[in-house]
Design an enzyme around this catalytic site. Structure first.
Site, PDB file in Angstrom:
ATOM      1  N   GLU A   1     -18.142   0.549  10.108  1.00  0.00           N
ATOM      2  CA  GLU A   1     -18.557  -0.853  10.143  1.00  0.00           C
ATOM      3  C   GLU A   1     -19.159  -1.247  11.484  1.00  0.00           C
ATOM      4  O   GLU A   1     -20.035  -2.103  11.547  1.00  0.00           O
ATOM      5  CB  GLU A   1     -17.342  -1.780   9.896  1.00  0.00           C
ATOM      6  CG  GLU A   1     -16.854  -1.768   8.473  1.00  0.00           C
ATOM      7  CD  GLU A   1     -15.493  -2.446   8.316  1.00  0.00           C
ATOM      8  OE1 GLU A   1     -15.159  -3.346   9.108  1.00  0.00           O
ATOM      9  OE2 GLU A   1     -14.758  -2.056   7.389  1.00  0.00           O
TER      10      GLU A   1
ATOM     11  N   HIS B   1     -15.798   6.100   4.331  1.00  0.00           N
ATOM     12  CA  HIS B   1     -14.757   5.318   5.030  1.00  0.00           C
ATOM     13  C   HIS B   1     -14.466   6.077   6.325  1.00  0.00           C
ATOM     14  O   HIS B   1     -13.815   7.120   6.305  1.00  0.00           O
ATOM     15  CB  HIS B   1     -13.515   5.217   4.144  1.00  0.00           C
ATOM     16  CG  HIS B   1     -12.352   4.518   4.794  1.00  0.00           C
ATOM     17  ND1 HIS B   1     -11.890   3.286   4.381  1.00  0.00           N
ATOM     18  CD2 HIS B   1     -11.569   4.880   5.846  1.00  0.00           C
ATOM     19  CE1 HIS B   1     -10.873   2.924   5.146  1.00  0.00           C
ATOM     20  NE2 HIS B   1     -10.651   3.887   6.042  1.00  0.00           N
ATOM     21  N   ILE B   2     -15.008   5.575   7.433  1.00  0.00           N
ATOM     22  CA  ILE B   2     -14.874   6.309   8.692  1.00  0.00           C
ATOM     23  C   ILE B   2     -14.150   5.436   9.711  1.00  0.00           C
ATOM     24  O   ILE B   2     -14.735   4.534  10.323  1.00  0.00           O
ATOM     25  CB  ILE B   2     -16.259   6.715   9.258  1.00  0.00           C
ATOM     26  CG1 ILE B   2     -17.167   7.257   8.144  1.00  0.00           C
ATOM     27  CG2 ILE B   2     -16.097   7.765  10.334  1.00  0.00           C
ATOM     28  CD1 ILE B   2     -18.572   7.508   8.629  1.00  0.00           C
ATOM     29  N   GLY B   3     -12.880   5.687   9.848  1.00  0.00           N
ATOM     30  CA  GLY B   3     -12.075   4.977  10.845  1.00  0.00           C
ATOM     31  C   GLY B   3     -11.390   6.027  11.686  1.00  0.00           C
ATOM     32  O   GLY B   3     -11.960   7.083  11.962  1.00  0.00           O
TER      33      GLY B   3
ATOM     34  N   GLY C   1      -8.754   7.614  10.605  1.00  0.00           N
ATOM     35  CA  GLY C   1      -8.792   8.602   9.520  1.00  0.00           C
ATOM     36  C   GLY C   1     -10.112   8.399   8.793  1.00  0.00           C
ATOM     37  O   GLY C   1     -10.655   7.301   8.835  1.00  0.00           O
TER      38      GLY C   1
ATOM     39  N   GLY D   1     -13.403   1.212  10.650  1.00  0.00           N
ATOM     40  CA  GLY D   1     -13.636   0.932  12.077  1.00  0.00           C
ATOM     41  C   GLY D   1     -14.949   1.461  12.639  1.00  0.00           C
ATOM     42  O   GLY D   1     -15.729   0.715  13.235  1.00  0.00           O
TER      43      GLY D   1
ATOM     44  N   GLU E   1      -8.884  -3.878   2.144  1.00  0.00           N
ATOM     45  CA  GLU E   1      -7.851  -3.313   1.270  1.00  0.00           C
ATOM     46  C   GLU E   1      -6.765  -4.339   0.952  1.00  0.00           C
ATOM     47  O   GLU E   1      -6.220  -4.348  -0.140  1.00  0.00           O
ATOM     48  CB  GLU E   1      -7.231  -2.078   1.954  1.00  0.00           C
ATOM     49  CG  GLU E   1      -8.212  -0.917   2.035  1.00  0.00           C
ATOM     50  CD  GLU E   1      -7.932   0.043   3.179  1.00  0.00           C
ATOM     51  OE1 GLU E   1      -8.140  -0.347   4.351  1.00  0.00           O
ATOM     52  OE2 GLU E   1      -7.524   1.179   2.918  1.00  0.00           O
TER      53      GLU E   1
ATOM     54  N   ARG F   1       0.861  -1.172   0.000  1.00  0.00           N
ATOM     55  CA  ARG F   1       0.000   0.000   0.000  1.00  0.00           C
ATOM     56  C   ARG F   1       0.904   1.231   0.000  1.00  0.00           C
ATOM     57  O   ARG F   1       1.773   1.356   0.867  1.00  0.00           O
ATOM     58  CB  ARG F   1      -0.864   0.003   1.247  1.00  0.00           C
ATOM     59  CG  ARG F   1      -1.667   1.268   1.373  1.00  0.00           C
ATOM     60  CD  ARG F   1      -2.273   1.406   2.737  1.00  0.00           C
ATOM     61  NE  ARG F   1      -3.102   2.602   2.776  1.00  0.00           N
ATOM     62  CZ  ARG F   1      -3.339   3.308   3.872  1.00  0.00           C
ATOM     63  NH1 ARG F   1      -2.821   2.939   5.020  1.00  0.00           N
ATOM     64  NH2 ARG F   1      -4.098   4.354   3.831  1.00  0.00           N
TER      65      ARG F   1
HETATM   66  P1  ADP Z   1      -7.513   3.252  10.970  1.00  0.00           P
HETATM   67  O1  ADP Z   1      -7.891   4.512  10.231  1.00  0.00           O
HETATM   68  O2  ADP Z   1      -6.433   3.455  11.985  1.00  0.00           O
HETATM   69  O3  ADP Z   1      -7.327   2.044  10.073  1.00  0.00           O
HETATM   70  P2  ADP Z   1      -9.915   1.885  11.870  1.00  0.00           P
HETATM   71  O4  ADP Z   1     -10.598   1.789  10.548  1.00  0.00           O
HETATM   72  O5  ADP Z   1      -9.408   0.638  12.493  1.00  0.00           O
HETATM   73  O6  ADP Z   1      -8.773   2.974  11.872  1.00  0.00           O
HETATM   74  O7  ADP Z   1     -10.946   2.596  12.878  1.00  0.00           O
HETATM   75  C1  ADP Z   1     -10.600   2.889  14.189  1.00  0.00           C
HETATM   76  C2  ADP Z   1     -11.796   3.561  14.853  1.00  0.00           C
HETATM   77  O8  ADP Z   1     -12.912   2.649  14.853  1.00  0.00           O
HETATM   78  C3  ADP Z   1     -11.564   3.972  16.298  1.00  0.00           C
HETATM   79  O9  ADP Z   1     -12.075   5.269  16.519  1.00  0.00           O
HETATM   80  C4  ADP Z   1     -12.408   2.962  17.057  1.00  0.00           C
HETATM   81  O10 ADP Z   1     -12.911   3.481  18.251  1.00  0.00           O
HETATM   82  C5  ADP Z   1     -13.551   2.750  16.094  1.00  0.00           C
HETATM   83  N1  ADP Z   1     -14.328   1.559  16.449  1.00  0.00           N
HETATM   84  C6  ADP Z   1     -13.975   0.273  16.388  1.00  0.00           C
HETATM   85  N2  ADP Z   1     -14.974  -0.519  16.878  1.00  0.00           N
HETATM   86  C7  ADP Z   1     -15.989   0.327  17.269  1.00  0.00           C
HETATM   87  C8  ADP Z   1     -17.280   0.162  17.853  1.00  0.00           C
HETATM   88  N3  ADP Z   1     -17.754  -1.028  18.129  1.00  0.00           N
HETATM   89  N4  ADP Z   1     -18.015   1.267  18.118  1.00  0.00           N
HETATM   90  C9  ADP Z   1     -17.532   2.504  17.832  1.00  0.00           C
HETATM   91  N5  ADP Z   1     -16.334   2.729  17.282  1.00  0.00           N
HETATM   92  C10 ADP Z   1     -15.574   1.660  16.999  1.00  0.00           C
END
Ligand code: ADP
Length: 395
Positions: free
Chosen positions: A333, A206-208, A210, A330, A382, A89
Site C-alpha cells: 500500500e 499482500h506484501i507486509g 508477512g 504495509g 481485514e 481472526r
Molecule cells: P504485518 O504483516 O505485520 O501486518 P504490515 O502490513 O503492517 O505488516 O507491513 C509492515 C511493513 O510495511 C514493514 O516492512 C514496513 O516497513 C512497511 N511499510 C510501511 N510503510 C511503508 C512505506 N511508506 N514505505 C515502505 N515500506 C513501508
C-alpha cells in the site's frame, strides 16, 4: 446500540477495532503489546486522541479484561452488554473450516487442536476467544479463518508431491494465509474495474511484514504462495519463503544445531530482509540504507522484488493471463519504489504503471491506460470483513 469488536490476537499482542454495526462505523481501535512481558502497553485510539497505559499484562485473559475496562473508563461503552458480537481472526482453519463460524465449545477446541499448523498464532487466537466468551457470555462470537478463502484451491495446487499417505493420514497440504485480505481486495478491485468478480482473473499481492500472493479466478482462490504454514512463498521481513528442504539437515550437521525447531525458528524470525540486510526486517529501513549505498540492503531489496516478480509470473501462467494485479498491506500500500521495481521487470507481460499515480496515498488503478494487465493499490481491511461476518452470523 449494537457494537461488534474485531480481534486479531498474536502471540504477545492483541489488536482490536470496535464497530458500530450495521453502520460499519469505527468507534475506537487499539493495540495491546508485550503481553506476558514486563511493561505491557495498551493503546486506545478514540475520537482523535490516543490513550496509552503501561502495566504488566500476564496473559490474554488479563489483556481482554483490561481492554474491556478501558472501554468503560474512557466511556466508549457504558456497559459490557453493549458489545453484542466479537469476531476473531484465526490463522489456521485446516481442512475443517471453509467459512466463518459461530464459536461453540467444540469449535474453540478444534481451533486449539489446529495449533500444529500455526504454532505462533492459533494458541493466541484461542486464548482471545476464551477470554471474550467468559466476559461477554451473551454476545455472538465468531471465528474468521485466514485459510478459508483458499479452501477453493484445487488439489493440483494444494497437494505437495510427497507420498499420498502424508496427505491422507496427516493432511500435509498447502493451506495458505491472509485469505481475508486477498478476498477483500479482490472484491474491491472488481468494483474499481466495474466488473463482477466472476468475470475477472486477478493476482493479489499482500506484501507486509508477512507476505503472500494469490491467483484468483472468477472470485475464487486457485493458488497461493503460503503453504502448509506461513513460512512458504515469497521472501518476507524475517521469513525465508521458499527454499530447498535439504538445507535443513545440512545446516544442522554443519552448525551443530541439534534441534530442528531451532532451524525453523531462524527461518521464521531471523531470515528474509533481516537476514540478508543485517540491518532490519522493516522495508523503510532497507530502502533508506539502499539509498545510502549499502550493498547488503540493496541485495535484500532486489531479492525481495525478484521473489515477488517470480510469483506474479507463476500466477500469470496458472491463470493463463490476468486482468489485474493488486498491491496491498504495509509495503504494497505504501511503497511506490517497491511497486515500481516489481512492475519494471514485467513489461513483457503487459504491466505498466503511471508514475504520476504511483504515489503516497494511492488508492485504485495506478497503471497506464494501455496496460494489458491493470495494476491497483487497495488498502486492505481485514477487521471490516470480520465485523461483517459477525453481523451475518448474528442474524
Ligand atoms: P504485518 O504483516 O505485520 O501486518 P504490515 O502490513 O503492517 O505488516 O507491513 C509492515 C511493513 O510495511 C514493514 O516492512 C514496513 O516497513 C512497511 N511499510 C510501511 N510503510 C511503508 C512505506 N511508506 N514505505 C515502505 N515500506 C513501508
Amino acid at each position: 446500540m449494537s457494537k461488534t469488536i474485531a480481534i486479531n490476537a498474536g502471540s504477545s499482542s492483541l489488536k482490536w477495532q470496535l464497530y458500530q454495526m450495521p453502520e460499519e462505523i469505527v468507534v475506537a481501535k487499539g493495540l495491546i503489546e508485550r503481553i506476558g512481558l514486563p511493561d505491557s502497553v495498551s493503546t486506545v485510539s478514540f475520537e482523535g486522541d490516543k490513550h496509552v497505559s503501561h502495566k504488566d499484562i500476564h496473559n490474554h485473559t488479563e489483556a481482554v479484561s483490561i481492554l474491556m475496562n478501558d472501554l468503560e473508563d474512557l466511556q466508549i461503552i457504558k456497559e459490557f452488554s453493549e458489545i453484542t458480537g466479537t469476531g476473531h481472526r484465526v490463522v489456521a482453519g485446516g481442512e475443517l473450516f471453509n467459512g466463518s463460524v459461530l464459536i461453540t465449545d467444540e469449535i474453540a477446541k478444534q481451533i486449539e487442536d489446529l495449533s500444529d499448523l500455526a504454532p505462533l498464532h492459533n494458541p493466541a487466537n484461542a486464548a482471545g476467544i476464551h477470554a471474550f466468551r467468559a466476559l461477554l457470555p451473551h454476545a455472538t462470537h465468531v471465528a474468521v479463518f485466514d485459510t478459508a478463502f483458499h479452501s477453493t484451491m484445487p488439489p493440483v495446487a494444494f497437494r505437495y508431491p510427497v507420498p499420498n499417505a502424508y496427505y491422507d493420514q496427516y493432511a500435509v497440504r498447502k493451506y495458505g494465509a491472509h485469505g481475508t485480505s486477498h478476498m477483500y481486495v479482490s472484491q474491491k478491485a472488481a468494483d474499481y474495474l466495474g466488473k463482477a468478480p466472476e468475470d475477472l482473473k486477478l493476482i493479489t499481492a499482500h506484501i507486509g511484514n508477512g507476505g503472500s500472493l494469490t491467483a484468483i479466478d472468477g472470485g475464487k482462490s486457485v493458488d497461493t504462495s503460503m503453504g502448509f504454514t506461513p513460512l512458504a512463498g515469497v521472501m518476507m521481513g524475517t521469513r525465508t519463503g521458499e527454499l530447498d528442504a535439504s538445507i535443513i539437515p545440512y545446516l544442522m550437521a554443519k552448525t551443530g544445531i541439534s534441534d530442528v525447531a531451532e532451524v525453523i525458528d531462524i527461518f521464521n524470525k531471523k531470515s528474509g530482509l533481516a537476514g540478508i540486510s543485517d540491518i532490519s526486517s522493516d522495508m523503510r529501513d532497507i530502502i533508506a540504507a539502499r539509498e545510502a549505498g549499502d550493498e547488503k540492503a540493496t541485495l535484500a531489496f532486489d531479492m525481495f522484488v525478484n521473489r515477488i516478480q517470480k510469483y506474479i509470473g507463476q500466477y500469470l501462467a496458472v491463470l493463463n493471463g490476468a486482468d489485474a494485479l493488486i498491491f496491498t498491506a504495509g509495503i504494497g500500500e505504501n511503497s511506490g519504489p517497491v511497486r515500481q521495481a516489481i512492475i519494471d521487470g514485467l513489461s513483457w507481460f503487459g504491466l505498466d504503471i503511471d508514475d504520476s499515480k504511483n504515489v503516497v496515498g494511492a488508492d485504485g488503478i495506478i497503471s497506464t491506460p494501455d496496460a494489458k494487465v491493470k495494476v491497483l493499490v487497495i488498502p486492505t481491511d481485514e477487521e471490516l470483513v470480520i465485523a461483517r461476518d459477525v453481523e451475518k452470523l448474528k442474524a
